[in-house]
Enzyme design. Structure first.
Site, PDB file in Angstrom:
ATOM      1  CE  LYS A 199      33.379  36.378 -13.846  1.00 13.31           C
ATOM      2  NZ  LYS A 199      34.476  37.123 -14.317  1.00 13.31           N
TER       3      LYS A 199
HETATM    4  C1  LIG Z   1      35.667  37.191 -15.333  1.00 16.28           C
HETATM    5  C2  LIG Z   1      36.661  36.198 -15.775  1.00 16.28           C
HETATM    6  C3  LIG Z   1      38.036  36.473 -15.768  1.00 16.28           C
HETATM    7  C4  LIG Z   1      38.602  37.829 -15.518  1.00 16.28           C
HETATM    8  O1  LIG Z   1      38.284  38.347 -14.277  1.00 16.28           O
HETATM    9  P1  LIG Z   1      38.654  39.868 -13.982  1.00 16.28           P
HETATM   10  O2  LIG Z   1      38.524  39.953 -12.497  1.00 16.28           O
HETATM   11  O3  LIG Z   1      37.660  40.709 -14.712  1.00 16.28           O
HETATM   12  O4  LIG Z   1      40.038  40.089 -14.449  1.00 16.28           O
HETATM   13  C5  LIG Z   1      38.911  35.452 -16.078  1.00 16.28           C
HETATM   14  N1  LIG Z   1      38.469  34.232 -16.418  1.00 16.28           N
HETATM   15  C6  LIG Z   1      37.165  33.939 -16.464  1.00 16.28           C
HETATM   16  C7  LIG Z   1      36.744  32.554 -16.819  1.00 16.28           C
HETATM   17  C8  LIG Z   1      36.215  34.915 -16.157  1.00 16.28           C
HETATM   18  O5  LIG Z   1      34.912  34.634 -16.233  1.00 16.28           O
END
Ligand SMILES: *Cc1c(COP(=O)(O)O)cnc(C)c1O
Length: 400
Positions: A199
Site C-alpha cells: 500500500k
Molecule cells: C488491501 C486492501 C484491504 C485489506 O487491507 P489489509 O490491511 O491487508 O487488511 C481492504 N480493501 C482493499 C480495497 C484493499 O486493497
C-alpha cells in the site's frame, strides 16, 4: 513484434510493487527493540496522533490490518446479524468478508466503468431495491475519491445521510486522497486505511481507523483489545500499574504492535515524498500513453495530487492487437510486473454461490475487470523505467 525491447536476453526486472524502507524505519524499530516493550505502546500512540492530525479526524486508532479496522467499524456503527450492507463488486474480498463476520449480508453492487467507484446513480438504485440497507462500504478505487458531497446533495455521503445509512469507507487505497480539498479520513462515519506491504505506506501488516464519533471510537478501542475496558498500556502506566481490568464484550485482538508502528512512523514522515514520486510516475504515464489506440487510461483528475495514485490501472480495449492476458504475459517476458484489480466479488465462488450473483447484473464491473491491468507505480520507479514500460506496452498493443 517489431522491437528490440521485447527480445532483450535479460531484460531489467521492474517489479509491480516495491517497498521503500529507506527512511528511519531501522532506527525506530531499534528503539522499540531496545525499549523492551514490543507490543502496543508509545509508538502506536504517536502514529495515531500524527495520523489523526493529518487527516483532521478527532480519533485515529491503529490496528493490525485494514480488514480488522473494517470489522471494528461495522460493529461500531451497529451492523447486526441479518442486516444488509452495500459493497461494490470491484474490490478486494476483505471489504465484503467483514460483512459476513457480523452475520450480515453483502448486497453487491456494480461500479461506474470509468472510475471503478460507486456512483450516486448506482447507490440510489440499490437503495430503491433494498430500502432496508443499514450501511454502505465505499471503496476509493486505486486512490480516486468516491464523490462524497456535492453542491446538489447528490454525493455518496449526502445520499447515505438522506437515507439514514451508515457510511464506512474502505480507504485502503486512499492515503493521501482528497475530495473537495479535504483528505479522505474525515468524511464518513468510520474510515479504514491499510498499511499492508504494497500500500501507499506500510507497517508490514497494519491499518488505521478514523472517526469523529466519540461513541464509535470508544467501542472500537474496547473491541480492538479483547473487549477490555482500557488498553494494556494504560493498565501498566496509570493508577500505579494496577492489575485490575474488566471485559465488557467478547472483543478481538486487533491492536497494532509498536514494532509495526515504528515502521509506520518512519513511513509516515515520508508520505508526501512517496506520494510525489507516484504523482510523477502517473504524469509520465499520461504523457506517454495518452491517445494510444487500444488503451484507456484512468480518469485524469483536475488536480493530480488529489489522487493517491496507489494504482495506475489502465484498460486494454478490443481495438488492441492482443488480449489482456497476452499483454500481461508479454510484459512479464520483458521483466515488467503487473497486477489485475480486481477479480470482482461476483466472480468469486463464495459470493457467487452463497448469494446467487450473476455477471449480467454487473455489466460495468465485468467489462472493467476483463480489461484491467495495473502498471507499476512507486516512488523509486524512475521516469526512464516508466518510459520503458510504456514503450514495451505500446509495441505490444500496436503490433500485429
Ligand atoms: C488491501 C486492501 C484491504 C485489506 O487491507 P489489509 O490491511 O491487508 O487488511 C481492504 N480493501 C482493499 C480495497 C484493499 O486493497
Amino acid at each position: 513484434m517489431n522491437n528490440a525491447l521485447l527480445s532483450e536476453a535479460t531484460p531489467e526486472i521492474i517489479p509491480y510493487a516495491k517497498v521503500d524502507c529507506s527512511g528511519n524505519e531501522l532506527k525506530y524499530v531499534a528503539e522499540v527493540l531496545q525499549s523492551g516493550w514490543l507490543t502496543t505502546a508509545a509508538k502506536a500512540q504517536k502514529l495515531e496522533n500524527e495520523f489523526g492530525n493529518r487527516v483532521k479526524s478527532k480519533h485515529a486508532l491503529a490496528v493490525n490490518s485494514c480488514t480488522s479496522g473494517l470489522h471494528l467499524a461495522l460493529d461500531a456503527v451497529g451492523v447486526k446479524p441479518g442486516d444488509k450492507v452495500l459493497v461494490p463488486s470491484m474490490t478486494f474480498t476483505a471489504s465484503a468478508e467483514v460483512i459476513r463476520y457480523m452475520g450480515a449480508h453483502p448486497v453487491v453492487v456494480d461500479v461506474d466503468y470509468r472510475s471503478a467507484n460507486i456512483s450516486s446513480d448506482i447507490l440510489r438504485r440499490a437503495i430503491a431495491e433494498n430500502p432496508e440497507v443499514s450501511c454502505l462500504i465505499a471503496v476509493h478505487f486505486g486512490g480516486a475519491p468516491v464523490e462524497m458531497e456535492t453542491p446538489d446533495k447528490n454525493g455518496i455521503l449526502d445520499i447515505c445521510r438522506q437515507h439514514g445509512i451508515k457510511l464506512v469507507e474502505d480507504a485502503a487505497h486512499a492515503l493521501p486522497t482528497r475530495w473537495n480539498g479535504k483528505l479522505v479520513g474525515c468524511f464518513g462515519d468510520v474510515t479504514c486505511f491499510s498499511f499492508y506491504a504494497n500500500k501507499t505506506m506500510t507497517t508490514g501488516e497494519g491499518g488505521m481507523v478514523t472517526t469523529d464519533n466519540d461513541e464509535y471510537a470508544s467501542r472500537m478501542k474496547i473491541m480492538r483489545l479483547h473487549g477490555i475496558n482500557r488498553d494494556i498500556w494504560n493498565r501498566y502506566t496509570e493508577n500505579g500499574g494496577s492489575w485490575e481490568y474488566d471485559v465488557v464484550a467478547p472483543g478481538y485482538k486487533y491492536n497494532m504492535p509498536d514494532l509495526n508502528a515504528a515502521v509506520g512512523l518512519a513511513q509516515f514522515e515520508r508520505l508526501d515524498e512517496m506520494h510525489e514520486g507516484r504523482v510523477r510516475c502517473a504524469e509520465q504515464y499520461y504523457r506517454n500513453l495518452t491517445g494510444v489506440p487500444g488503451l484507456a487510461l484512468p480518469i485524469r483528475p483536475e488536480c493530480m495530487t488529489d489522487h493517491s495514485w496507489h494504482l495506475y490501472s489502465i484498460k486494454i480495449l478490443s481495438q488492441a492487437q492482443c488480449s489482456r492476458s497476452e499483454v500481461i504475459e508479454k510484459l512479464q517476458q520483458s521483466g515488467i510486473g503487473t497486477s489485475v484489480h480486481y477479480k470482482p466479488l461476483h466472480q468469486l465462488t463464495y459470493y457467487k454461490e452463497r448469494y446467487g450473483l450473476q455477471a449480467s447484473d454487473y455489466p460495468e464491473a465485468e467489462t472493467l475487470w476483463q480489461q484491467n491491468i495495473s502498471l507499476p507505480i512507486y516512488n523509486q520507479l524512475s521516469n526512464q523505467q516508466v518510459d520503458r514500460i510504456c514503450a514495451v506496452l505500446v509495441s505490444i498493443v500496436s503490433s500485429d
